[in-house]
Scaffold this motif. Sequence first.
Motif, PDB file in Angstrom:
ATOM      1  N   TYR A 145       1.012  -1.176  -0.196  1.00 29.68           N
ATOM      2  CA  TYR A 145      -0.118  -0.100  -0.067  1.00 29.68           C
ATOM      3  C   TYR A 145       0.931   1.226  -0.138  1.00 29.68           C
ATOM      4  N   GLN A 146       0.207   2.492  -0.205  1.00 32.17           N
ATOM      5  CA  GLN A 146       0.767   3.597   0.029  1.00 32.17           C
ATOM      6  C   GLN A 146       0.202   4.377   0.788  1.00 32.17           C
ATOM      7  N   ILE A 147       0.833   5.614   1.735  1.00 31.83           N
ATOM      8  CA  ILE A 147       0.274   6.382   2.461  1.00 31.83           C
ATOM      9  C   ILE A 147      -0.409   7.586   1.815  1.00 31.83           C
ATOM     10  N   ASN A 148      -1.461   7.928   1.854  1.00 30.42           N
ATOM     11  CA  ASN A 148      -2.135   9.189   1.309  1.00 30.42           C
ATOM     12  C   ASN A 148      -2.341  10.061   2.256  1.00 30.42           C
ATOM     13  N   TRP A 149      -1.312  11.126   2.439  1.00 36.56           N
ATOM     14  CA  TRP A 149      -1.335  12.146   3.707  1.00 36.56           C
ATOM     15  C   TRP A 149      -2.433  13.173   3.247  1.00 36.56           C
ATOM     16  N   ILE A 150      -3.502  13.258   3.829  1.00 39.43           N
ATOM     17  CA  ILE A 150      -4.589  14.496   3.477  1.00 39.43           C
ATOM     18  C   ILE A 150      -4.590  15.246   4.532  1.00 39.43           C
ATOM     19  N   ARG A 151      -4.151  16.630   3.648  1.00 38.56           N
ATOM     20  CA  ARG A 151      -3.847  17.849   4.806  1.00 38.56           C
ATOM     21  C   ARG A 151      -4.667  18.868   4.015  1.00 38.56           C
ATOM     22  N   GLY A 152      -5.062  19.951   4.802  1.00 40.05           N
ATOM     23  CA  GLY A 152      -5.887  21.129   4.419  1.00 40.05           C
ATOM     24  C   GLY A 152      -4.719  21.943   3.824  1.00 40.05           C
ATOM     25  N   GLU A 153      -5.197  22.679   2.743  1.00 37.59           N
ATOM     26  CA  GLU A 153      -4.280  23.474   2.128  1.00 37.59           C
ATOM     27  C   GLU A 153      -4.621  25.115   2.696  1.00 37.59           C
TER      28      GLU A 153
END
Length: 615
Positions: free
Chosen positions: A545-553
Amino acid sequence: MQALWRFIASVFKWGWRILNFIRNAVLNFAFILFLLIGLGIYAQFQQSTIRPDTGALLVNLSGTIVDTPSSDSKLRQLGQELIGGNKDVQENSLFEIVKQIRYAKDDPQIKGIVLSLNNFLGADQPSLRYIGKALKEFRDAGKPIYAIGDSYTQSQYFLASFANKIYLSPQGSVTLQGIATNNLYYKSLLEKLKVTTNIFRVGTYKSAVEPMIRDDMSPEARKADSRWLNTLWSNYLTDVAANRNISTAELYPDMDQLLKQLKANDGDTASLALKNKLVDQLASRPSVEKQMTEFFGWDEKNKNFNLTSIYNYPVPEPENKDLEPSEIAVVFAVGAIVDGPEMPGMVGGDTTAKQLRDARLNKNVKAIVLRVNSPGGSVSASELIRTEVQALKDEGKPVVVSMGGLAASGGYWISTPADYIVASPSTLTGSIGIFGVINTFENSLGAIGVHTDGVSTSPLAEATITKALPEQFSQMMQLTIERGYKTFINLVAKSRNKTPEQVDSIAQGRVWIGSDAKNNGLVDELGDFDDAVKKAAELAKLDKYQINWIRGEPTLSEILFGQVSVQSMLPDAVSALLPAPLRQVASDIQKQPGFFNNMNDPGHRYIYCLSCSYN
């Protein structure tokens, strides 16, 4: 009449010219600003690609370490410099630092690490432990770590303790002062201002409202805080003592013994640190530079030993062909939880709920790690986030909560639907309680001769901050708060397979440290972020798997001016003149009201842990 019209026309003419001048000036200023930013970014990236063939990774951290910094990119750092921001308030990404250290472990150009921490202000204990874990992996790979410093604060020394060798200036010291909580209490101030504070709460230990109704800490809060505070300090001593291969008593003698040792050592703190094995060598900066040069070589151009600053050490992203389609999304809930969109340093209920929803609707996302580092906040915003976590679980996508230094009250509320909760032994969590606060100013206004009067169709319509709250309204608020507490208890009971009575016995607003939370069944495992990701992959049955870093812009204004407010209340020049204890008081004055300035829950209900901060 013609003269009048000529005058009016002249006013409009000059007004238009002035508006055009202002418009052009603003546009020109914006153009110059963007030009400077562009040139700065280009220079930064050019600089980041230039480094010696071999040398040290210089971990010269400046400022603090947080989960999600509001100024984590080169653009934001440059914007901070352009407006004259203080680098001491720079925020560094915990996960970026760990990623860089782990990449350097296998980088043939990096022969070792040099920890230079003079400008490092600190981080919560779980974050320090996580970086320490990466440093230990680096050291175990056969690459040395050197710590150099004029002096070491408590946080600096925690990281330095992972080094193979610790250098200290002959005039320096290792300052281990312990941990304390210091909250401000302003009941008397509110009374003098004739402010009426209406409190609605449930929970014996719910001390978030105590600053408004007391001038000191309650016995219940003192008892609860003493337990987690002493455990937190014990964890610190145990970790550092193990790194230095000494006992905790040798690391931190009792005060009488320490004073006796210091007196016998003629007040020399540096030689005492050496004698007690806290450091390995006393050396001046030139002497340390010479030893580093012998190991890493000399950079003639920069007149220093061969090094690459961690701020100029990019970790390349994997090529697209190597990416796995299966993703584990990481969503952050860091800061006080407020209604509406995300703001710097706070969790926006709408923003975080949308991120969770996007992860739910993304077919590539197979599991979610919710990183929680929050003291809580608004009930309505917390519930909005919780329902999205529940929706993910109902959709069949595993959710694992990774707790940082703090996941209390609302931070725990949003964690309840998770399939699995991982906390650090030093995480502060629990604080299962609820309160409401409404300040009214009828007495304040009356003292200056201002009064409110009118008519209404019901007592509820009379509820205003310029009048005393109607008794019926107060009764309704208390009933609502009690209902909210029951809801909180039931959510925890359902998710932790307990009865409401069992949860109530460990709730009442009481704060638990991670190890106690595990014993009380509030979390499933003691570990770190890596353990949470591993568990998410296990639950989703993912081998790759890969990590999908979800951050606000952030917006442009947040990028450029987001750091200004940190300095606005007390200028650096003034703060620097204050003695250290007064600087700490000034810091407390700045940060403590932060949550109360953003209390925007529509029902005036809050699940927040004000007593969870320490220094």
